[in-house]
Design a protein around this motif. Structure first.
Motif, PDB file in Angstrom:
ATOM      1  N   GLN A 143      -1.473   8.890  -0.959  1.00 54.19           N
ATOM      2  CA  GLN A 143      -1.130   7.494  -0.682  1.00 54.19           C
ATOM      3  C   GLN A 143      -1.701   6.576  -1.758  1.00 54.19           C
ATOM      4  OE1 GLN A 143      -2.866   7.399   3.230  1.00 54.19           O
ATOM      5  NE2 GLN A 143      -0.860   7.234   4.194  1.00 54.19           N
ATOM      6  N   SER A 144      -2.928   6.824  -2.125  1.00 56.66           N
ATOM      7  CA  SER A 144      -3.579   6.007  -3.141  1.00 56.66           C
ATOM      8  C   SER A 144      -2.871   6.125  -4.488  1.00 56.66           C
ATOM      9  CB  SER A 144      -5.044   6.438  -3.280  1.00 56.66           C
ATOM     10  OG  SER A 144      -5.662   5.787  -4.357  1.00 56.66           O
ATOM     11  N   GLY A 145      -2.509   7.349  -4.851  1.00 57.00           N
ATOM     12  CA  GLY A 145      -1.828   7.571  -6.129  1.00 57.00           C
ATOM     13  C   GLY A 145      -0.453   6.935  -6.187  1.00 57.00           C
ATOM     14  N   GLN A 146       0.193   6.773  -5.055  1.00 60.83           N
ATOM     15  CA  GLN A 146       1.535   6.190  -5.006  1.00 60.83           C
ATOM     16  C   GLN A 146       1.524   4.692  -4.703  1.00 60.83           C
ATOM     17  OE1 GLN A 146       3.311   8.559  -1.929  1.00 60.83           O
ATOM     18  NE2 GLN A 146       3.822  10.234  -3.311  1.00 60.83           N
ATOM     19  N   ALA A 147       0.370   4.161  -4.344  1.00 59.89           N
ATOM     20  CA  ALA A 147       0.285   2.783  -3.838  1.00 59.89           C
ATOM     21  C   ALA A 147       0.794   1.753  -4.839  1.00 59.89           C
ATOM     22  CB  ALA A 147      -1.146   2.459  -3.415  1.00 59.89           C
ATOM     23  N   LYS A 148       0.369   1.836  -6.077  1.00 66.21           N
ATOM     24  CA  LYS A 148       0.746   0.818  -7.067  1.00 66.21           C
ATOM     25  C   LYS A 148       2.254   0.829  -7.318  1.00 66.21           C
ATOM     26  CE  LYS A 148      -0.092  -1.037 -11.600  1.00 66.21           C
ATOM     27  NZ  LYS A 148      -0.406  -0.809 -12.964  1.00 66.21           N
ATOM     28  N   SER A 149       2.829   1.994  -7.575  1.00 71.36           N
ATOM     29  CA  SER A 149       4.263   2.040  -7.877  1.00 71.36           C
ATOM     30  C   SER A 149       5.099   1.640  -6.663  1.00 71.36           C
ATOM     31  CB  SER A 149       4.681   3.421  -8.384  1.00 71.36           C
ATOM     32  OG  SER A 149       4.501   4.391  -7.397  1.00 71.36           O
ATOM     33  N   ARG A 150       4.692   2.049  -5.469  1.00 70.78           N
ATOM     34  CA  ARG A 150       5.403   1.623  -4.257  1.00 70.78           C
ATOM     35  C   ARG A 150       5.352   0.111  -4.104  1.00 70.78           C
ATOM     36  NH1 ARG A 150       3.820   5.614   0.729  1.00 70.78           N
ATOM     37  NH2 ARG A 150       5.038   7.394   0.032  1.00 70.78           N
ATOM     38  N   PHE A 151       4.160  -0.443  -4.273  1.00 68.27           N
ATOM     39  CA  PHE A 151       3.974  -1.889  -4.127  1.00 68.27           C
ATOM     40  C   PHE A 151       4.871  -2.638  -5.116  1.00 68.27           C
ATOM     41  CE2 PHE A 151       1.853  -5.927  -4.960  1.00 68.27           C
ATOM     42  CZ  PHE A 151       1.591  -6.377  -3.688  1.00 68.27           C
ATOM     43  N   GLU A 152       4.862  -2.199  -6.363  1.00 66.50           N
ATOM     44  CA  GLU A 152       5.670  -2.872  -7.391  1.00 66.50           C
ATOM     45  C   GLU A 152       7.153  -2.785  -7.083  1.00 66.50           C
ATOM     46  OE1 GLU A 152       4.170  -0.902 -10.855  1.00 66.50           O
ATOM     47  OE2 GLU A 152       2.482  -2.303 -11.054  1.00 66.50           O
ATOM     48  N   GLN A 153       7.624  -1.621  -6.643  1.00 67.01           N
ATOM     49  CA  GLN A 153       9.041  -1.469  -6.294  1.00 67.01           C
ATOM     50  C   GLN A 153       9.416  -2.367  -5.121  1.00 67.01           C
ATOM     51  OE1 GLN A 153       9.450   2.700  -5.514  1.00 67.01           O
ATOM     52  NE2 GLN A 153       9.520   3.268  -7.672  1.00 67.01           N
ATOM     53  N   ILE A 154       8.583  -2.388  -4.112  1.00 68.71           N
ATOM     54  CA  ILE A 154       8.857  -3.179  -2.920  1.00 68.71           C
ATOM     55  C   ILE A 154       8.795  -4.667  -3.227  1.00 68.71           C
ATOM     56  CG2 ILE A 154       7.852  -3.783  -0.662  1.00 68.71           C
ATOM     57  CD1 ILE A 154       7.437  -0.741  -0.291  1.00 68.71           C
ATOM     58  N   GLU A 155       7.806  -5.067  -4.023  1.00 64.24           N
ATOM     59  CA  GLU A 155       7.697  -6.475  -4.424  1.00 64.24           C
ATOM     60  C   GLU A 155       8.943  -6.923  -5.188  1.00 64.24           C
ATOM     61  OE1 GLU A 155       4.705  -9.056  -5.088  1.00 64.24           O
ATOM     62  OE2 GLU A 155       4.789  -8.442  -2.998  1.00 64.24           O
ATOM     63  N   THR A 156       9.443  -6.078  -6.074  1.00 62.70           N
ATOM     64  CA  THR A 156      10.629  -6.402  -6.862  1.00 62.70           C
ATOM     65  C   THR A 156      11.827  -6.691  -5.954  1.00 62.70           C
ATOM     66  OG1 THR A 156       9.868  -5.055  -8.708  1.00 62.70           O
ATOM     67  CG2 THR A 156      12.219  -5.535  -8.632  1.00 62.70           C
ATOM     68  N   LEU A 157      11.915  -5.980  -4.853  1.00 60.38           N
ATOM     69  CA  LEU A 157      13.013  -6.172  -3.904  1.00 60.38           C
ATOM     70  C   LEU A 157      12.769  -7.333  -2.938  1.00 60.38           C
ATOM     71  CD1 LEU A 157      13.638  -2.408  -3.097  1.00 60.38           C
ATOM     72  CD2 LEU A 157      15.088  -3.908  -4.489  1.00 60.38           C
ATOM     73  N   GLY A 158      11.544  -7.868  -2.949  1.00 60.91           N
ATOM     74  CA  GLY A 158      11.209  -8.972  -2.056  1.00 60.91           C
ATOM     75  C   GLY A 158      10.764  -8.530  -0.674  1.00 60.91           C
ATOM     76  N   TYR A 159      10.408  -7.274  -0.528  1.00 64.21           N
ATOM     77  CA  TYR A 159       9.984  -6.742   0.754  1.00 64.21           C
ATOM     78  C   TYR A 159       8.462  -6.643   0.809  1.00 64.21           C
ATOM     79  CZ  TYR A 159      14.915  -5.363   0.692  1.00 64.21           C
ATOM     80  OH  TYR A 159      16.272  -5.363   0.592  1.00 64.21           O
ATOM     81  N   LYS A 160       7.945  -6.072   1.890  1.00 63.66           N
ATOM     82  CA  LYS A 160       6.497  -5.947   2.102  1.00 63.66           C
ATOM     83  C   LYS A 160       6.145  -4.499   2.449  1.00 63.66           C
ATOM     84  CE  LYS A 160       5.905 -10.452   1.885  1.00 63.66           C
ATOM     85  NZ  LYS A 160       5.325 -11.078   0.745  1.00 63.66           N
ATOM     86  N   ILE A 161       4.867  -4.148   2.241  1.00 63.14           N
ATOM     87  CA  ILE A 161       4.377  -2.826   2.600  1.00 63.14           C
ATOM     88  C   ILE A 161       3.012  -2.962   3.261  1.00 63.14           C
ATOM     89  CG2 ILE A 161       3.309  -2.386   0.349  1.00 63.14           C
ATOM     90  CD1 ILE A 161       4.191   0.589   0.755  1.00 63.14           C
ATOM     91  N   GLY A 162       2.778  -2.129   4.273  1.00 60.54           N
ATOM     92  CA  GLY A 162       1.508  -2.143   4.970  1.00 60.54           C
ATOM     93  C   GLY A 162       1.077  -0.740   5.340  1.00 60.54           C
ATOM     94  N   TYR A 163      -0.183  -0.622   5.678  1.00 59.29           N
ATOM     95  CA  TYR A 163      -0.765   0.672   6.042  1.00 59.29           C
ATOM     96  C   TYR A 163      -1.596   0.526   7.311  1.00 59.29           C
ATOM     97  CZ  TYR A 163       0.386   2.113   1.280  1.00 59.29           C
ATOM     98  OH  TYR A 163       1.042   2.408   0.114  1.00 59.29           O
ATOM     99  N   VAL A 164      -1.532   1.543   8.162  1.00 55.41           N
ATOM    100  CA  VAL A 164      -2.447   1.693   9.288  1.00 55.41           C
ATOM    101  C   VAL A 164      -3.238   2.959   8.967  1.00 55.41           C
ATOM    102  CG1 VAL A 164      -2.704   2.040  11.762  1.00 55.41           C
ATOM    103  CG2 VAL A 164      -0.810   0.645  10.895  1.00 55.41           C
ATOM    104  N   LEU A 165      -4.519   2.781   8.681  1.00 58.21           N
ATOM    105  CA  LEU A 165      -5.377   3.897   8.268  1.00 58.21           C
ATOM    106  C   LEU A 165      -6.550   4.020   9.221  1.00 58.21           C
ATOM    107  CD1 LEU A 165      -5.513   3.041   4.465  1.00 58.21           C
ATOM    108  CD2 LEU A 165      -4.045   4.736   5.565  1.00 58.21           C
TER     109      LEU A 165
END
Length: 91
Positions: A27-49
């Motif tokens: 999750q940590s290794g994918q966090a930055k690229s996921r965040f950037e992709q989602i931000e580009t689309l105007g969406y949001k991402i969250g985690y329950v850990l």
């Protein structure tokens, strides 16, 4: 999981680890690229850990929190924070 309303989307990843394993590292290794992709689309991402296995990986948690719109633990109080975030975003 994905929550949506009309053209708004929030991806929510849930992880509960009792022991240490590679899930939190993935999750940590994918966090930055996921965040950037989602931000580009105007969406949001969250985690329950939650779980000791996740909390033993402080650097991974720090990275996930840095690339998340809302990160919470699994408790009623924390899930209320997530619900408030979702309500605010979707309204």
């Amino acid at each position: 999981m994905v929550a949506s309303k009309e053209d708004k989307y929030v991806g929510i990843e849930v992880s509960f680890q009792v022991t240490k394993n590679s899930v939190i590292d993935r999750q940590s290794g994918q966090a930055k690229s996921r965040f950037e992709q989602i931000e580009t689309l105007g969406y949001k991402i969250g985690y329950v850990l939650d779980g000791a296995g996740n909390f033993q990986r402080e650097n991974a948690l720090r990275t996930i929190c840095s690339y998340s719109h809302c990160t919470v633990a699994f408790s009623l109080k924390e899930l209320d924070v997530l619900c408030s975030f979702l309500k605010e975003y979707f309204l």
